[in-house]
Scaffold this motif. Structure first.
Motif, short mmCIF file in Angstrom:
data_model
loop_
_atom_site.label_atom_id
_atom_site.label_comp_id
_atom_site.label_asym_id
_atom_site.label_seq_id
_atom_site.Cartn_x
_atom_site.Cartn_y
_atom_site.Cartn_z
N CYS A 271 9.57 65.66 -15.10
CA CYS A 271 9.87 65.18 -16.44
C CYS A 271 10.90 66.53 -16.86
CB CYS A 271 8.53 65.21 -17.45
SG CYS A 271 9.11 64.76 -18.94
N SER A 363 5.87 66.28 -26.52
CA SER A 363 6.15 64.96 -26.86
C SER A 363 7.01 64.00 -25.62
CB SER A 363 6.83 64.43 -28.01
OG SER A 363 7.85 64.63 -28.01
N GLU A 367 5.95 60.99 -23.22
CA GLU A 367 6.92 59.94 -23.07
C GLU A 367 7.31 59.69 -21.56
OE1 GLU A 367 11.09 58.23 -24.76
OE2 GLU A 367 10.17 59.78 -25.66
N CYS A 368 7.37 60.69 -20.54
CA CYS A 368 7.63 60.70 -19.10
C CYS A 368 6.42 59.94 -18.75
CB CYS A 368 7.77 62.21 -18.56
SG CYS A 368 9.61 62.81 -19.13
N GLY A 371 4.89 56.85 -22.06
CA GLY A 371 5.93 55.84 -22.63
C GLY A 371 6.01 56.39 -23.95
N LYS A 372 7.13 55.81 -24.90
CA LYS A 372 7.67 56.48 -26.03
C LYS A 372 6.66 56.08 -27.13
CE LYS A 372 11.70 56.38 -29.10
NZ LYS A 372 13.17 55.53 -29.37
N GLU A 373 5.89 55.03 -27.17
CA GLU A 373 4.92 54.60 -28.15
C GLU A 373 3.98 55.74 -28.21
OE1 GLU A 373 1.78 51.14 -29.18
OE2 GLU A 373 3.34 50.73 -27.89
N ASP A 374 3.71 56.16 -27.11
CA ASP A 374 2.40 57.41 -27.21
C ASP A 374 3.13 58.61 -27.96
OD1 ASP A 374 0.12 56.04 -26.50
OD2 ASP A 374 -0.03 56.90 -24.44
N ALA A 375 4.27 58.91 -27.04
CA ALA A 375 5.14 60.05 -27.65
C ALA A 375 5.27 60.18 -29.20
CB ALA A 375 6.38 60.24 -27.17
N ASN A 415 13.03 64.95 -33.44
CA ASN A 415 12.77 63.43 -33.26
C ASN A 415 13.66 62.73 -34.28
OD1 ASN A 415 11.43 61.35 -31.93
ND2 ASN A 415 10.48 60.95 -34.07
N ASP A 424 19.57 56.47 -26.73
CA ASP A 424 18.68 57.55 -26.30
C ASP A 424 19.47 57.90 -24.93
OD1 ASP A 424 16.52 57.33 -27.64
OD2 ASP A 424 15.17 56.08 -26.35
N GLU A 535 9.63 57.51 -36.60
CA GLU A 535 11.01 58.05 -36.00
C GLU A 535 11.56 58.96 -36.90
OE1 GLU A 535 13.22 54.47 -34.44
OE2 GLU A 535 11.37 53.72 -33.75
#
Length: 545
Positions: A271, A363, A367-368, A371-375, A415, A424, A535
């Motif tokens: 990552c 974070s 994400e790596c 996924g982004k949702e969890d980040a 962020n 991105d 966000e």
């Protein structure tokens, strides 16, 4: 962005920063200035190398030895300021075979070289010293030595000094702005124990019937507070990642546990290599070293004390469950190798450069892997730890850190910047370019902000200024008048502006708002309009009359 615009915003930052400093604590002492400022006796020379050689007396909790310092004279000067805590005794200062005079003032001491040293001259001198260094009460949050024992009763010793200062245990120029280009660390310890320091092991020698001298070499620039010793009944686990040596030093009875737990290092490297570039200290190897305290980002010898558990000693700092999927200390302290160790602040007032990027890297790892949702969930969760009561940037020149919000607020600021850029591909390219362009550099807020300003199409300087220099978040106010929506920002920074995505889950678009009321051309009512809360880290207020 045009250079004139960049300079305008940077000058605005300097101006507002100066105004803000007037409201910061002013009860600083002479000792604070000696430690935190770059006086002529400090700024006239550049440290090139430390060669630290000490013997550790565990029974008496004392050390003795010397630091041989190689430095380059930048400006003609006779006197030199170095630092060593006043409870430690200086035996002598030796230069060219002569003993030099010096004067103590608290934790600082001033060496008299008898005549002015010419600019450009390279000098080598040694400071011999001894004493009982300060013992930490609650490491790593207060600086000092940790004299502990493992569960087999073997001595287990380390030291952590970030903030408190490396001069707690060895003489040096104790200011973040000046890193030695390389270092050697020699520590003599009782037979049967091992010392692990930064870099690579270059020698092991019996120096008496009872003592063994362990010698380590660092070939890259290193922060003073990162120079370390770790003494214990260690065993070495070796691994490798894309040509990088991965070495894990753990207490002998934890070898099996560590082999399993540290498998996380390789996906972490996957990552961070992708997002930040290659590990910055390949010549010195990557090490995790088990310590009797929670952790610290000691360069190429990361202190690990999280008990081989996920989370933060088994807790999730985000309160979302996401933080329990990974080991906080492994990820956070290793991310510091890029942000804090490779890219370093020149004044502790700018410590956000270390901590905001590193906390945001947590974070990124999430994400790596998941996924982004969890980040975003993780970033949103850690907001519960933000106080918003004092500025992130401290007072310059007096060894003063800013607010602890540099961690969680700093990460959410970054962020928010990602959301503002709203692309991105550009964001990841920008973050990697920052990591690579500032590699092995000592920098400051102005240089970092100028870099991001120059590499984005958005004027980000006022945004950095608001989040870093003021406790309050920018507040987005929305009102409805005659069937139309209007929006504006309320912030401390004059003429503050920031684009933001407004709408709902079905439809949304970006509006570039400032401190003046502007029309929001959207067919939503006041109660319906919102923004993606995970966000953007802002305040949001609907004004209803």
């Amino acid at each position: 962005m045009r250079l004139s615009s960049i300079l305008c915003f940077i000058l605005l930052g300097f101006s507002m920063q100066a105004q803000l400093l007037d409201s910061k604590p002013s009860n600083f002492t002479r000792a604070d200035s000696l430690r935190g400022s770059l006086r002529p006796e400090r700024s006239h020379f550049d440290v090139l190398k430390y060669n630290l050689d000490i013997s550790l007396d565990i029974k008496n909790k004392s050390i003795q030895g010397f630091n041989e310092i190689t430095a380059k004279v930048l400006k003609e000067q006779r006197f030199m300021q170095l630092d060593l805590f006043k409870n430690m005794q200086i035996d002598s200062v030796i230069y060219q075979g002569r003993t030099l005079a010096y004067e103590r003032e608290g934790n600082a001491f001033f060496i008299d070289f008898e005549k002015k040293l010419p600019a450009g001259k390279q000098i080598v001198f040694s400071v011999y010293y001894r004493g009982k260094p300060k013992v930490a009460v609650n490491a790593p949050w207060d600086g000092g030595f940790i004299f502990s024992k493992d569960k087999n009763g073997n001595p287990w010793v380390s030291v952590a000094v970030q903030g408190t200062g490396a001069s707690l245990w060895y003489p040096n120029k104790d200011h973040l702005s000046d890193e030695p280009e390389s270092a050697r660390i020699h520590v003599s310890v009782p037979n049967g124990l091992m010392n692990v320091s930064n870099g690579r092991l270059v020698g092991k020698k019996a120096i008496s019937p009872d003592l063994t001298r362990w010698s380590w070499e660092v070939k890259n620039p290193i922060n003073n507070y990162n120079i370390i010793l770790n003494v214990g009944d260690y065993t070495l686990i070796k691994d490798e990642y894309k040509g990088l040596d991965l070495h894990y030093y753990v207490l002998s009875y934890n070898e099996d546990k560590a082999r399993q737990h540290f498998k996380e290092v390789k996906p972490m490297m996957d990552c961070f290599y992708e997002k930040f570039g290659a590990y910055p200290f390949i010549e010195d190897s990557y090490k995790l070293v088990e310590t009797p305290y929670l952790g610290m980002e000691h360069q190429s010898a990361v202190a690990y004390g999280n008990q081989f558990s996920n989370g933060y000693l088994g807790r999730d700092l985000s309160g979302t469950g996401v933080g329990l999927k990974w080991d906080f200390i492994t990820i956070h302290e290793s991310a510091h190798e890029w942000f804090g160790n490779s890219i370093s602040a020149s004044d502790i007032a700018d410590l956000w450069i270390h901590e905001a990027f590193t906390t945001y890297a947590e974070s990124i790892y999430v994400e790596c892997r998941w996924g982004k949702e969890d980040a975003l969930k993780y970033l949103y969760g850690i907001r519960a730890n933000i106080n918003n009561q004092s500025p992130i940037i401290g007072t310059y020149g007096v060894n003063h850190e800013g607010s602890g919000d540099m961690y969680y607020k700093g990460a959410n600021m970054l962020n928010t910047l990602r959301s503002i850029i709203d692309d991105d591909k550009k964001w990841w390219a920008l973050l990697k370019a920052f990591s690579l362009n500032f590699k092995h550099q000592v920098s400051n807020t102005q240089e970092v902000v100028a870099f991001f300003e120059a590499h984005t199409s958005v004027e980000v300087s006022p945004i950095f200024l608001q989040y870093l220099n003021y406790p309050d978040l920018p507040e987005l106010q929305i009102k409805e008048k005659q069937g139309k929506l209007f929006g504006r920002w309320v912030a401390d920074v004059p003429n503050f502006s920031m684009p933001i995505r407004l709408g709902n889950q079905q439809k949304n678009k970006v509006f570039d708002l400032n401190t003046q009321w502007q029309t929001i051309d959207f067919d939503l009512s006041l109660d319906e309009i919102g923004y993606p809360r995970a966000e953007y880290y802002i305040r949001f207020k609907r004004i209803k009359k």
